[in-house]
Design an enzyme around this catalytic site. Sequence first.
Site, PDB file in Angstrom:
ATOM      1  N   GLU A 195       0.823  -1.221   0.000  1.00  0.00           N
ATOM      2  CA  GLU A 195       0.000   0.000   0.000  1.00  0.00           C
ATOM      3  C   GLU A 195       0.854   1.268   0.000  1.00  0.00           C
ATOM      4  O   GLU A 195       0.830   2.054   0.951  1.00  0.00           O
ATOM      5  CB  GLU A 195      -0.955  -0.016   1.199  1.00  0.00           C
ATOM      6  CG  GLU A 195      -1.978  -1.136   1.122  1.00  0.00           C
ATOM      7  CD  GLU A 195      -3.043  -1.059   2.204  1.00  0.00           C
ATOM      8  OE1 GLU A 195      -2.791  -0.435   3.253  1.00  0.00           O
ATOM      9  OE2 GLU A 195      -4.127  -1.627   2.008  1.00  0.00           O
ATOM     10  N   GLU A 199      -6.820  -7.947  -0.724  1.00  0.00           N
ATOM     11  CA  GLU A 199      -7.223  -7.891   0.683  1.00  0.00           C
ATOM     12  C   GLU A 199      -8.662  -7.430   0.796  1.00  0.00           C
ATOM     13  O   GLU A 199      -9.058  -6.452   0.146  1.00  0.00           O
ATOM     14  CB  GLU A 199      -6.395  -6.862   1.473  1.00  0.00           C
ATOM     15  CG  GLU A 199      -4.992  -7.241   1.766  1.00  0.00           C
ATOM     16  CD  GLU A 199      -4.281  -6.150   2.580  1.00  0.00           C
ATOM     17  OE1 GLU A 199      -4.951  -5.385   3.315  1.00  0.00           O
ATOM     18  OE2 GLU A 199      -3.053  -6.060   2.464  1.00  0.00           O
TER      19      GLU A 199
HETATM   20  C1  GAL Z   1      -4.240  -2.872   4.938  1.00  0.00           C
HETATM   21  C2  GAL Z   1      -2.886  -3.515   5.071  1.00  0.00           C
HETATM   22  C3  GAL Z   1      -2.927  -4.787   5.858  1.00  0.00           C
HETATM   23  C4  GAL Z   1      -3.789  -4.632   7.066  1.00  0.00           C
HETATM   24  C5  GAL Z   1      -5.166  -4.211   6.650  1.00  0.00           C
HETATM   25  C6  GAL Z   1      -6.129  -4.094   7.787  1.00  0.00           C
HETATM   26  O1  GAL Z   1      -4.077  -1.516   4.900  1.00  0.00           O
HETATM   27  O2  GAL Z   1      -2.304  -3.743   3.808  1.00  0.00           O
HETATM   28  O3  GAL Z   1      -1.622  -5.135   6.213  1.00  0.00           O
HETATM   29  O4  GAL Z   1      -3.221  -3.694   7.922  1.00  0.00           O
HETATM   30  O5  GAL Z   1      -5.099  -2.987   6.008  1.00  0.00           O
HETATM   31  O6  GAL Z   1      -7.391  -3.660   7.380  1.00  0.00           O
END
Ligand code: GAL
Length: 642
Positions: free
Chosen positions: A153, A306
């Site tokens: 990110e 994610e």
């Molecule tokens: C994203 C990140 C992950 C985790 C996630 C939690 O920003 O890439 O590592 O922190 O959010 O929602």
Amino acid sequence: MPGLQDVTRGRLLYGGDYNPEQWPPHVWPDDVRLMREAGVNLVTVGVFSWAALQPAPDRFTFDWLDTVLGLLHDGGIGVALATPTASPPPWLGHRHPDTLPEGPDGIRRLYGSRNQYCPCAPAYRRAALAITEAVAARYAHHPALRLWHIGNEYGTACHCGHCAERFRGWLRGRYGDLDGLNAAWGTAVWSQRYGDWAEVLPPRRVQYVINPSQDLDYQRFCDAMLLECFTAERDAVRAHNPAVPVTTNFMDFYRHTDGWRWAAAEDLVSLDTYPDPNDPLAAMRAAMSKDLMRSLGGGRPWLLAEQSPGAASWRPVATPIRPGLNRLWSMQAVARGADGVLHFQWRASRQGAERGHGAMLPHAGADSRVHREIRALGAELAGLSEVVGATVPSDVAFVLDWDAWRAVELEHQPHDGFRYTDRVLEYYAPLWRDNVTCDFAPADGPLSRYRLVVVPNLYQVGPAAAANLAGYVTAGGTLVVGPFSGVTDPDERVYTGGWPGPWQDLLGVRVEEHWPLPDGELLDVVSDTLGDFTATMWAEWTVSRGADPVATVRGGPLHDRPVVLRNGHGAGTAWYVATLPSPDAMRRLLRRICAEAGVAPVLPDLPPDVEAVRRGGLLFLLHHDTGKVEIRREGNRDPAPD
Ligand code: GAL
């Protein structure tokens, strides 16, 4: 060139971030067993493992990762291996405080969290490349390795001395000399003229409003520096094995990194998305992000890297995802072009900042509602292989431009609540509700294959983009342009002689004044063909220059000013909408424009909250409300799938 097809190998990907360094080794075989049972076939490993892999500058500890990758491989689970450079270990900041980022206030952000690096600090660059090299040298040919996940990110900003130095070099490259810089930044205003490069600074904390061109250039520069970090790591891993594709994870609509430039630098596009289960517009916003990812990759399949199967712990109110919602949002991703659904994270953390975050294997364990849903979803996705690699047809493109986005949100604009993504959503929403599938496109990219091009806002526009959109209409396309467009050039210099600067002929209108409205004020608009409506926030003093007024203001200082105009131009049609019509009026307007342009919904007349998307030979129908709906279709009258 390697791509997502090398990762999927014909099956939808399913899994999540896996952080085994948070767990004792005896847990790992259990993880792999449970992953297999859940249908997991790809996990992202190592995102935050820098300290575990290099506990001291001169010591590397790979044994645990050897074991983990071996276990995963034996279990038939592929790995997206991260370069762990998003979160440097404390030793780096301790030994090299200049690697820690400085805010605009000159205060350093310390370690104890994550993302604490300055993208320009030579010591950070060296250390990041060294750990990347070490990881790549060891694992580039590991049989479990399917994908490189670079950093995480990208978005860190810094304002330190290293950045100042690199910024000066970047500006020299852009403007040549100080005369060029002074001209581009308009430093004649407020006595800001620079006589020596050493005087030029990042936009640090200042007494009053910062020079907007300086601010904008710094945003461009920060983006370029992060992209340099990414590219250096990408090249390092590629050098060890060019057959393994490379990605980094984007975040929905994110102003700081220009998605077009980043996507061009990677082998496949991936997305982190956390729709808010308490947001009534969550499904629509999520659809928009997913369409963007597909578009950034030029229509190719992308990877959902994610999402959370439970709560997102960083939300002020971290409500979990209700039963069925993770499945629904996963299917929405697949429908809109994803060839894989990954989550953050596999096993819920017991400690640390994310101890309250949802996971595929929650704190409650495998015997839990969430994990049962995870298993069911794994089984379902395993049965959907026919969709892998298929494309999503669309006749509509939204122009999305990062420079224009950044510029319209600079300080001291006429309305400080004017947000670029709100403008995009206002046009996207009625089309989404009517099940018209939309792509996104860069302002200077090819558009001829679209029946309709939507420009919700393009405040800043350069000659190439202006000519591209005009050429599209001349050749027969239909264009709709939203308010406050065509106002400045790429140096943030206002066009004179009326707006939209380069498009007065194209749109058949001349705007003399922008007329933001105070909160709560409704603009009364009359229209024979659309029906009367109200509008908010924004209006303009327009003068038609040949366009047909479709809707006109009634009453007040703008009485009789047209705010929706339609102009025949060349073989095409260009619409200008100089205000923000109510959602109902937007829907009527876009229905009319679509009908004229020959844009059809995937399926007409569906019940509300049912989303329809066609991908390859499959029709996805997604119901975003809880009750039951019945959809009857007669025979098989679908057009042949593409
Ligand atoms: C994203 C990140 C992950 C985790 C996630 C939690 O920003 O890439 O590592 O922190 O959010 O929602």
